[in-house]
Enzyme design. Sequence first.
Site, mmCIF file in Angstrom:
data_model
loop_
_atom_site.group_PDB
_atom_site.id
_atom_site.type_symbol
_atom_site.label_atom_id
_atom_site.label_comp_id
_atom_site.label_asym_id
_atom_site.label_seq_id
_atom_site.Cartn_x
_atom_site.Cartn_y
_atom_site.Cartn_z
ATOM 1 N N GLU A 130 -10.832 -60.745 20.215
ATOM 2 C CA GLU A 130 -12.292 -60.890 20.191
ATOM 3 C C GLU A 130 -13.000 -59.670 20.754
ATOM 4 O O GLU A 130 -12.604 -59.134 21.791
ATOM 5 C CB GLU A 130 -12.703 -62.138 20.979
ATOM 6 N N HIS A 131 -14.052 -59.240 20.062
ATOM 7 C CA HIS A 131 -14.901 -58.129 20.503
ATOM 8 C C HIS A 131 -14.129 -56.817 20.633
ATOM 9 O O HIS A 131 -14.460 -55.978 21.470
ATOM 10 C CB HIS A 131 -15.584 -58.459 21.839
ATOM 11 N N GLY A 190 -24.728 -69.641 13.039
ATOM 12 C CA GLY A 190 -24.626 -69.552 14.492
ATOM 13 C C GLY A 190 -23.375 -70.179 15.068
ATOM 14 O O GLY A 190 -23.311 -70.446 16.265
ATOM 15 N N SER A 211 -18.812 -66.715 10.979
ATOM 16 C CA SER A 211 -19.237 -65.619 10.105
ATOM 17 C C SER A 211 -20.012 -66.066 8.876
ATOM 18 O O SER A 211 -19.719 -65.654 7.751
ATOM 19 C CB SER A 211 -18.041 -64.749 9.686
ATOM 20 N N ASP A 224 -15.196 -59.501 10.320
ATOM 21 C CA ASP A 224 -15.673 -60.667 9.581
ATOM 22 C C ASP A 224 -15.653 -60.414 8.081
ATOM 23 O O ASP A 224 -15.183 -61.244 7.284
ATOM 24 C CB ASP A 224 -17.106 -61.011 10.013
ATOM 25 N N TYR A 247 -24.524 -59.630 22.020
ATOM 26 C CA TYR A 247 -23.598 -58.914 21.134
ATOM 27 C C TYR A 247 -23.808 -57.401 21.164
ATOM 28 O O TYR A 247 -22.873 -56.630 21.443
ATOM 29 C CB TYR A 247 -23.743 -59.451 19.709
#
Length: 499
Positions: free
Chosen positions: A56-57, A151, A155, A200, A256
Amino acid sequence: MSLPAPVVRDLHSIYSINAGHQSERYSRLSAAFERAYGAKPDFIARAPGRVNIIGEHIDYCGFPVFPMAIAPDTLIAARANGTDCIRIANIDGEKYPARTFSATGDVFEIDSTVHEWSNYFKCGYKGVFEHVGRKDGKGFDALLDGTVPTGSGLSSSAAFVCATQLAVQRINRFDLTQTELASVAASSERYVGVNSGGMDQTASIMGQQGSALFIEFHPGLKATPVKLPRVDPSLAFVIANTLVVADKHVSAPVCYNLRVVETRVGALILAKHLGLADRPACKNVDPLMFKIVMDELFADQDTAGKDMVQVWIERLTRMLEESERAFAARPDGYTREEMAHALGMTPAELSAKIHEDQFPVRAEKFQLLKRAQHAFSETLRVVKFRQICENPEVDAAKALGSLMNQSQDSCRDVFECSCPELDELCTIARRAGSHGSRLTGAGWGGCSVHMVPADKVEDVKRALAEEYYAKRFPSLTAEQLDDALFATAPGCGACYYIE
């Protein structure tokens, strides 16, 4: 060699489960299109959402991730209309009103300050035409139906943009490959102020039924299908939506986009700390990412005959150590002025360097150490996850689950992108039998993903329904609960459906 998006005529090749239900949905969409526009669609462009199993991220840091495409998707039924007019409507017309644009005019105009659903259509349209260097689009009619909750962290925006690009290129007879489509879709979301890393869109375009994807971004986009290990009982995935909406467009300046900026400034300072800032590989690139800094530090390393997983582990371990040294002076964070000073810039020059005019951020302190620690340790977990999948251990399911749980801990405590609802879902699922549970997507709400023994799927779903949804959302209908809580498997990527 990258291939074009496939054309399919049998829904079973898209959906491994519930293909009959999907057939009814496609028929309803086609009939609604005919009522709206007076003729049947020429085709339906389909792009799925995705769930990130681990990683993640870190895509926007240049590091690999491990997602899979899922069944919830965006469908766009389309037909050329022989005019300059683009008419786009949504099955949910009350929530998403129909819009009309000129195929050569205002469809290219996007106001990112306005939260408007058709902006994502414009993103996909504009991205394709910028890529091919033209503005002479053909008019067409389009009707959209989406089942990826907005939300949710699955994606929905990427599925929308990717489906749009498929529709646009088929109407205009372009022939972008899957790799091109994924790359263009990732860069296109900048038009609505979202600094996307590319995971994504790549998962949506290039997903394969039955396999997750090990996606690499630097030095070039590469998606490698990886099958999960065969264990007994087999592995399944349960998706649970917190029903806390995490809207990247609205919260980007403090969530984000802020995390993106923290990693990008961290890469600049780390390169300077390592004496790499003036090397062409680091100096002549925008943006500089942690992966580029790592590659440059080890540019002269001879890896011939070495196990590449072990090479990854050694490099990432070293980068964790160097991050501790580089940011140790300010473990509680940097002000803008302190970051600028560390780079020998003025705050205004730093703002220009990180493109704050496009991606504004707000923070009193920028947590560079924490973000670097998460980026390098999370990448270690991704590499180890793939290693276990390809060379299963005796207790592979437990080992994979442990990595997912460690990822959630880091997202919560180090990258600070979790929330109480996500933490609660993970706790309940683990107690009910999940091997590993973590947030998926940007975080701050949205969805969680749980790797579950196949014989425990119903137990986990029941526990989540009773202990989370019944208590927090007692008025949910059965249909709403099915949308929020469901089992899934690695699915097919973007394609065209033609009857």
